[in-house]
Motif scaffolding. Structure first.
Motif, PDB file in Angstrom:
ATOM      1  N   ASN A 153     -22.738  27.393   6.772  1.00  0.00           N
ATOM      2  CA  ASN A 153     -23.478  26.937   8.000  1.00  0.00           C
ATOM      3  C   ASN A 153     -23.647  25.641   7.711  1.00  0.00           C
ATOM      4  OD1 ASN A 153     -25.848  26.347   9.624  1.00  0.00           O
ATOM      5  ND2 ASN A 153     -27.156  27.835   8.771  1.00  0.00           N
ATOM      6  N   GLU A 154     -22.463  25.033   8.445  1.00  0.00           N
ATOM      7  CA  GLU A 154     -22.277  23.192   8.532  1.00  0.00           C
ATOM      8  C   GLU A 154     -23.225  22.611   9.494  1.00  0.00           C
ATOM      9  OE1 GLU A 154     -18.259  23.049   9.556  1.00  0.00           O
ATOM     10  OE2 GLU A 154     -17.637  23.225   7.435  1.00  0.00           O
ATOM     11  N   GLU A 155     -23.681  23.411  10.565  1.00  0.00           N
ATOM     12  CA  GLU A 155     -24.620  22.793  11.519  1.00  0.00           C
ATOM     13  C   GLU A 155     -25.899  22.274  10.818  1.00  0.00           C
ATOM     14  OE1 GLU A 155     -26.569  23.537  15.961  1.00  0.00           O
ATOM     15  OE2 GLU A 155     -25.082  24.803  15.107  1.00  0.00           O
ATOM     16  N   GLU A 156     -26.642  23.371   9.974  1.00  0.00           N
ATOM     17  CA  GLU A 156     -27.953  22.993   9.476  1.00  0.00           C
ATOM     18  C   GLU A 156     -27.683  22.024   8.243  1.00  0.00           C
ATOM     19  OE1 GLU A 156     -31.674  25.304   7.565  1.00  0.00           O
ATOM     20  OE2 GLU A 156     -29.888  26.532   8.455  1.00  0.00           O
ATOM     21  N   SER A 157     -26.571  22.023   7.562  1.00  0.00           N
ATOM     22  CA  SER A 157     -26.221  21.155   6.514  1.00  0.00           C
ATOM     23  C   SER A 157     -26.362  19.636   7.177  1.00  0.00           C
ATOM     24  CB  SER A 157     -25.028  21.665   5.782  1.00  0.00           C
ATOM     25  OG  SER A 157     -24.554  20.563   4.813  1.00  0.00           O
ATOM     26  N   CYS A 158     -25.421  19.631   8.225  1.00  0.00           N
ATOM     27  CA  CYS A 158     -25.419  18.288   8.853  1.00  0.00           C
ATOM     28  C   CYS A 158     -26.678  17.645   9.130  1.00  0.00           C
ATOM     29  CB  CYS A 158     -24.372  18.193   9.914  1.00  0.00           C
ATOM     30  SG  CYS A 158     -22.462  18.459   9.579  1.00  0.00           S
ATOM     31  N   ARG A 207     -25.738  21.017   0.208  1.00  0.00           N
ATOM     32  CA  ARG A 207     -24.606  21.693  -0.180  1.00  0.00           C
ATOM     33  C   ARG A 207     -24.317  23.175  -0.183  1.00  0.00           C
ATOM     34  NH1 ARG A 207     -21.079  18.547  -2.750  1.00  0.00           N
ATOM     35  NH2 ARG A 207     -22.307  16.919  -2.938  1.00  0.00           N
ATOM     36  N   LEU A 208     -25.290  23.770  -0.460  1.00  0.00           N
ATOM     37  CA  LEU A 208     -25.046  25.393  -0.523  1.00  0.00           C
ATOM     38  C   LEU A 208     -24.647  25.979   0.900  1.00  0.00           C
ATOM     39  CD1 LEU A 208     -25.658  28.079  -1.921  1.00  0.00           C
ATOM     40  CD2 LEU A 208     -27.859  28.075  -1.180  1.00  0.00           C
ATOM     41  N   LEU A 209     -25.418  25.205   1.800  1.00  0.00           N
ATOM     42  CA  LEU A 209     -25.147  25.596   3.395  1.00  0.00           C
ATOM     43  C   LEU A 209     -23.610  25.476   3.740  1.00  0.00           C
ATOM     44  CD1 LEU A 209     -28.409  24.179   4.839  1.00  0.00           C
ATOM     45  CD2 LEU A 209     -27.800  26.641   4.813  1.00  0.00           C
ATOM     46  N   THR A 210     -23.050  24.384   2.902  1.00  0.00           N
ATOM     47  CA  THR A 210     -21.642  23.985   3.569  1.00  0.00           C
ATOM     48  C   THR A 210     -20.908  24.696   2.747  1.00  0.00           C
ATOM     49  OG1 THR A 210     -22.413  21.710   4.128  1.00  0.00           O
ATOM     50  CG2 THR A 210     -20.187  22.148   3.437  1.00  0.00           C
ATOM     51  N   GLU A 211     -21.019  25.063   1.338  1.00  0.00           N
ATOM     52  CA  GLU A 211     -19.769  25.426   0.450  1.00  0.00           C
ATOM     53  C   GLU A 211     -19.949  26.966   0.382  1.00  0.00           C
ATOM     54  OE1 GLU A 211     -20.306  23.495  -3.168  1.00  0.00           O
ATOM     55  OE2 GLU A 211     -19.846  21.542  -2.450  1.00  0.00           O
ATOM     56  N   ARG A 212     -21.194  27.671   0.581  1.00  0.00           N
ATOM     57  CA  ARG A 212     -21.267  29.103   0.386  1.00  0.00           C
ATOM     58  C   ARG A 212     -21.724  29.850   1.428  1.00  0.00           C
ATOM     59  NH1 ARG A 212     -22.327  29.842  -5.390  1.00  0.00           N
ATOM     60  NH2 ARG A 212     -21.213  28.112  -6.408  1.00  0.00           N
ATOM     61  N   MET A 213     -22.492  29.186   2.499  1.00  0.00           N
ATOM     62  CA  MET A 213     -23.003  30.021   3.732  1.00  0.00           C
ATOM     63  C   MET A 213     -22.449  29.786   4.877  1.00  0.00           C
ATOM     64  SD  MET A 213     -26.803  29.622   2.586  1.00  0.00           S
ATOM     65  CE  MET A 213     -27.670  30.923   3.660  1.00  0.00           C
ATOM     66  N   ALA A 261     -25.590  12.491   0.193  1.00  0.00           N
ATOM     67  CA  ALA A 261     -25.697  12.904   1.690  1.00  0.00           C
ATOM     68  C   ALA A 261     -24.499  12.619   2.443  1.00  0.00           C
ATOM     69  CB  ALA A 261     -26.810  12.688   2.412  1.00  0.00           C
ATOM     70  N   TYR A 262     -23.972  11.394   2.400  1.00  0.00           N
ATOM     71  CA  TYR A 262     -22.833  10.842   2.926  1.00  0.00           C
ATOM     72  C   TYR A 262     -21.748  11.673   2.473  1.00  0.00           C
ATOM     73  CZ  TYR A 262     -25.098   6.394   4.497  1.00  0.00           C
ATOM     74  OH  TYR A 262     -25.829   5.627   5.055  1.00  0.00           O
ATOM     75  N   GLU A 263     -21.543  12.082   1.211  1.00  0.00           N
ATOM     76  CA  GLU A 263     -20.221  12.855   0.735  1.00  0.00           C
ATOM     77  C   GLU A 263     -20.335  14.277   1.446  1.00  0.00           C
ATOM     78  OE1 GLU A 263     -20.869  12.927  -3.583  1.00  0.00           O
ATOM     79  OE2 GLU A 263     -20.674  10.769  -3.715  1.00  0.00           O
ATOM     80  N   ILE A 264     -21.409  14.744   1.323  1.00  0.00           N
ATOM     81  CA  ILE A 264     -21.453  16.151   2.063  1.00  0.00           C
ATOM     82  C   ILE A 264     -20.966  16.109   3.479  1.00  0.00           C
ATOM     83  CG2 ILE A 264     -22.845  18.163   2.827  1.00  0.00           C
ATOM     84  CD1 ILE A 264     -24.719  17.231   0.335  1.00  0.00           C
ATOM     85  N   LEU A 265     -21.619  15.021   4.198  1.00  0.00           N
ATOM     86  CA  LEU A 265     -21.188  14.825   5.590  1.00  0.00           C
ATOM     87  C   LEU A 265     -19.734  14.573   5.869  1.00  0.00           C
ATOM     88  CD1 LEU A 265     -24.193  12.916   6.976  1.00  0.00           C
ATOM     89  CD2 LEU A 265     -23.656  15.265   7.689  1.00  0.00           C
ATOM     90  N   GLU A 266     -19.288  13.784   4.969  1.00  0.00           N
ATOM     91  CA  GLU A 266     -17.751  13.170   4.817  1.00  0.00           C
ATOM     92  C   GLU A 266     -16.643  14.613   4.710  1.00  0.00           C
ATOM     93  OE1 GLU A 266     -16.875  10.471   2.103  1.00  0.00           O
ATOM     94  OE2 GLU A 266     -18.688   8.990   2.781  1.00  0.00           O
ATOM     95  N   TRP A 267     -17.304  15.363   3.644  1.00  0.00           N
ATOM     96  CA  TRP A 267     -16.459  16.555   3.511  1.00  0.00           C
ATOM     97  C   TRP A 267     -16.560  17.587   4.976  1.00  0.00           C
ATOM     98  CZ3 TRP A 267     -17.070  21.828   3.776  1.00  0.00           C
ATOM     99  CH2 TRP A 267     -15.926  22.649   2.995  1.00  0.00           C
ATOM    100  N   THR A 268     -17.582  17.684   5.331  1.00  0.00           N
ATOM    101  CA  THR A 268     -17.927  18.645   6.584  1.00  0.00           C
ATOM    102  C   THR A 268     -17.092  18.060   7.932  1.00  0.00           C
ATOM    103  OG1 THR A 268     -20.017  19.105   5.770  1.00  0.00           O
ATOM    104  CG2 THR A 268     -19.578  19.460   8.082  1.00  0.00           C
TER     105      THR A 268
END
Length: 202
Positions: A32-37, A24-30, A53-60
């Protein structure tokens, strides 16, 4: 992050929580969607029911407008969720992407069939499947669909409506006149005053 890389977290549950927080930190603050995914995908592989984990990927994927990836994720999630309402919500989203964005109408038909398997009274899915089957010229499949809707009809008026549609399809598109006459006869045995069915057999 360093502790994860050095494998210093032994407890699997705690490790999962840390990985989710990091994702979540990688996606929202940094940004860095690739590493988050990659983190979230690995978590889902380990535990297919890890909904966060689904929710984070859905948002991304939605943010990136990566619809093929979003579709694949939702299909996987729909196979996991047990609640029928959640599953139906996902299937509606899946069908929308298949039809309206990816223009894969045959896959959308299959998804609407899955919706009707869960809830035969789902009018949205029924209308969408009827529309797509007619658009694709799949008249035999449409006839099967109409017969199913006759069986599932909640009252006689709707049952007669679908029998009328089936009769017209058999007569005009499938050229099965005798069977069409039988279908109209069945409709009139339910409602002898059906103007549409009377006109059809005249």
């Amino acid at each position: 992050r360093k502790a994860l890389k050095e494998n210093r977290i032994d407890d699997d549950i705690e490790r999962g929580r840390v990985e989710l927080s990091l994702a979540r930190l990688l996606t929202e603050r940094m940004n860095n969607e690739e590493e988050s995914c990659a983190l979230c995908s690995a978590l889902i592989e380990e535990n297919p029911e890890e909904m966060e984990a689904y929710e984070i990927l859905e948002w991304t994927f939605a943010h990136k407008r990566d619809y093929p990836a979003l579709l694949k994720l939702w299909i996987k999630k729909a196979e996991i969720v047990q609640d029928d309402t959640q599953k139906q919500d996902l299937l509606v989203k899946i069908a929308t992407i298949q039809e309206e964005i990816l223009h894969n109408e045959e896959d959308a038909c299959e998804t609407y069939r899955q919706l009707l398997d869960i809830d035969a009274s789902n009018s949205h899915a029924a209308l969408a499947l009827e529309r797509l089957l007619r658009k694709l010229g799949q008249f035999k499949e449409l006839a099967i669909f109409y017969r199913q809707q006759v069986d599932y009809a909640p009252d006689d008026s709707i049952r007669v409506e679908y029998l009328h549609k089936l009769g017209l399809l058999l007569a005009r598109d499938l050229h099965e006149i005798e069977e069409a006459v039988d279908v109209f006869g069945n409709a009139l045995s339910i409602d002898a005053n059906s103007v549409a069915c009377k006109r059809a057999v005249e």
